[in-house]
Design an enzyme around this catalytic site. Structure first.
Site, PDB file in Angstrom:
ATOM      1  N   TRP A 272     -14.839  14.018 -11.920  1.00  0.00           N
ATOM      2  CA  TRP A 272     -14.062  13.638 -10.738  1.00  0.00           C
ATOM      3  C   TRP A 272     -13.406  14.832 -10.053  1.00  0.00           C
ATOM      4  CZ3 TRP A 272      -8.888  14.815 -11.006  1.00  0.00           C
ATOM      5  CH2 TRP A 272      -8.322  14.958 -12.274  1.00  0.00           C
TER       6      TRP A 272
ATOM      7  N   TRP B 206      -9.010   9.513  -7.199  1.00  0.00           N
ATOM      8  CA  TRP B 206     -10.213   9.918  -7.931  1.00  0.00           C
ATOM      9  C   TRP B 206     -10.172   9.454  -9.375  1.00  0.00           C
ATOM     10  CZ3 TRP B 206     -14.877  11.479  -6.623  1.00  0.00           C
ATOM     11  CH2 TRP B 206     -15.085  11.861  -5.298  1.00  0.00           C
TER      12      TRP B 206
ATOM     13  N   GLU C 151       0.831  -1.206   0.000  1.00  0.00           N
ATOM     14  CA  GLU C 151       0.000   0.000   0.000  1.00  0.00           C
ATOM     15  C   GLU C 151       0.867   1.259   0.000  1.00  0.00           C
ATOM     16  OE1 GLU C 151      -3.343  -0.016  -0.463  1.00  0.00           O
ATOM     17  OE2 GLU C 151      -2.881  -2.137  -0.785  1.00  0.00           O
TER      18      GLU C 151
ATOM     19  N   TRP D  76       1.524   1.908  -3.511  1.00  0.00           N
ATOM     20  CA  TRP D  76       0.507   2.678  -4.236  1.00  0.00           C
ATOM     21  C   TRP D  76       0.738   4.175  -4.039  1.00  0.00           C
ATOM     22  CZ3 TRP D  76      -2.812   1.654  -7.974  1.00  0.00           C
ATOM     23  CH2 TRP D  76      -3.176   0.326  -8.203  1.00  0.00           C
TER      24      TRP D  76
END
Length: 477
Positions: free
Chosen positions: A360, A383, A275, A278
């Site tokens: 978005w 987003w 993570e 990311w």
């Protein structure tokens, strides 16, 4: 002893700080300085929640510096003017800082570096925020990655956990140096809409280290099982500390991997570190494709027709009045705490961009103003990923069903009950789709919307049609 300015920005810590360590190795007396110049970050100047965190983080950092014999000098921008004045006032021979990767910051920092060097000042910038610099991870052809899995395969091979660094004492800062007051630079919110934030957060390096110590055991034991459950404390809650540089990602990685682990614990640790990957990927995308902060990363979707923005519809989403409990619970959590669980972020973003068909950027702007961890790279890519316009191998047909998501990840309805107390009296089935239980809804929550503001099934189908029609050549078929 020579003097160096250390220009602090999103690196408000003393531990694991490469620029600070480099300045100390060079034998400089350090003058720590923070320059408040939010206008230099336009069009993404810090939002309200970020500023509320920042003023507390700066106060905590000044306290940490004072405990080491120093202090933080606060100045108002423009940044170059403030730094040049401090160079003159202190006789500084060098200026050090930690790199930032936002498009506006890169442009500003390059100009500052050029101007200071023209004055004969030694300037150094260092990586303080990322595990890997954006220019160090590339495909075999030398291109930046646009898909996460191959990116992380390459990047993870470069990772080296941070080693502990300690600061015993810093040289005193001349008391004659004028320093602005934090409250003058960043006034406290009026009215105090941020009061509820601080029941959940402790800005500053100590707060970051305390949070890491608190969550480490849970991350090792059950992270992969718990991370998608908004009704449970299964995530690290380190994101705002990372955003403000109160802790380094390498320090988190080092802490997680510093002990001997059984296979399950190691799997959980690697899952969490992925993570962090990311986060790295988002920063790398922003660095290589700076237009993506305001435009689709994938230009194919520039042809997509979005709904005309409607203040009433957008306001209902922002206030948590859509009539869809999981969406509303997430938006209420955001407003009250400055944070939202990542699983719910994806759901509320999908609802806005797919079911309501609003661009978005409307959601990204609202998150930017209300999140304490409003990081431009992460916010943008989060987003765009959900909207289907970003870096994803199979983007556009992903539409999160908020009812199915609630049933799967909040099975007892505890998350919805916490943030929508008006629905707390409903049994679990009615919590997920209360419009199917009109009598119970009217009895227990007469003020809650009687139905969703849009039909979930029909709006999903309409979104898929619109996305399919945005393909090149679709109008000719």
């Amino acid at each position: 002893m020579s003097t160096a300015l250390l220009w602090f920005r999103r690196d408000l810590r003393l531990d694991d700080h490469p620029a600070l360590q480099s300045a100390l190795r060079a034998g400089h007396r350090i003058v720590p300085v923070y320059v408040h110049a939010p206008e230099e970050e336009a069009p993404w100047a810090p939002g309200g929640a970020s500023l509320a965190w920042l003023r507390r983080s700066l106060a905590a950092f000044d306290g940490a510096l004072r405990s080491h014999g120093s202090r933080l000098i606060l100045r108002a921008g423009p940044s170059l003017d403030a730094l040049e004045r401090l160079v003159e006032e202190t006789g500084a021979e060098a200026v050090y800082w930690s790199r930032r990767y936002e498009p506006a910051a890169i442009t500003r920092d390059a100009a500052v570096k050029k101007a200071l060097r023209a004055r004969g000042v030694h300037v150094e910038s260092h990586n303080s925020a990322l595990l890997c610099e954006p220019w160090t991870v590339a495909t075999q052809r030398g291109d930046p990655y646009r898909v996460f899995t191959p990116f992380w395969r390459t990047a993870s091979a470069q990772l080296v956990p941070s080693a502990a660094t300690s600061i015993r004492e810093l040289a005193a800062v001349d008391a004659s140096l004028a320093s602005a007051c934090i409250d003058a630079l960043i006034p406290a919110p009026v009215p105090s809409w941020d009061t509820g934030f601080w029941d959940n957060w402790t800005p500053g390096e100590r707060g970051a280290q305390a949070r890491l110590a608190k969550c480490t055991g849970a991350l090792r034991d059950r992270y992969l099982d718990m991370r998608d459950r908004p009704d449970m404390d299964g995530t690290s809650l380190l994101s705002p500390h990372l955003h403000f540089g109160e802790i380094a990602p390498g320090r988190i990685m080092h802490t997680l991997l510093s002990a001997q682990h059984d296979p399950r614990a190691l799997t959980n640790c690697n899952g969490f570190i992925r993570e962090l990957g990311w986060r790295e990927f988002s920063h790398h995308l922003m660095y290589h494709f700076p237009h993506c902060t305001d435009a689709n990363l994938n230009p194919r979707f520039d042809r997509l027709e979005w709904a005309e923005p409607d203040a009433g519809i957008l306001g209902a989403w922002q206030r948590g009045r859509t009539g869809v409990p999981l969406v509303d619970a997430g938006m209420r959590q955001l407003w009250q705490t400055g944070w939202m669980h990542n699983r719910v972020r994806m759901v509320v973003a999908s609802f806005l961009t797919k079911n309501l068909r609003l661009h978005w950027l409307h959601g990204a702007r609202w998150f930017w103003d209300t999140l304490v961890d409003a990081d431009l790279a992460n916010n943008t890519q989060g987003w765009q990923w959900t909207a289907g316009t970003g870096a994803d191998a199979a983007p556009y047909f992903r539409v999160f069903n908020p009812v199915a998501q609630a049933m799967r990840f909040d099975p007892l309805g505890n998350y919805v009950r916490q943030w929508l107390p008006e629905l707390a009296g409903l049994p679990a089935p009615a919590l997920f789709e209360p419009w199917k239980y009109p009598e119970q809804l009217a009895r227990h929550a007469p003020g809650y919307p009687r139905s969703p503001m849009v039909d979930l099934k029909a709006s999903r189908a309409a979104a898929l049609r619109a996305y399919a029609e945005s393909k090149p050549g679709a109008s000719e078929r």
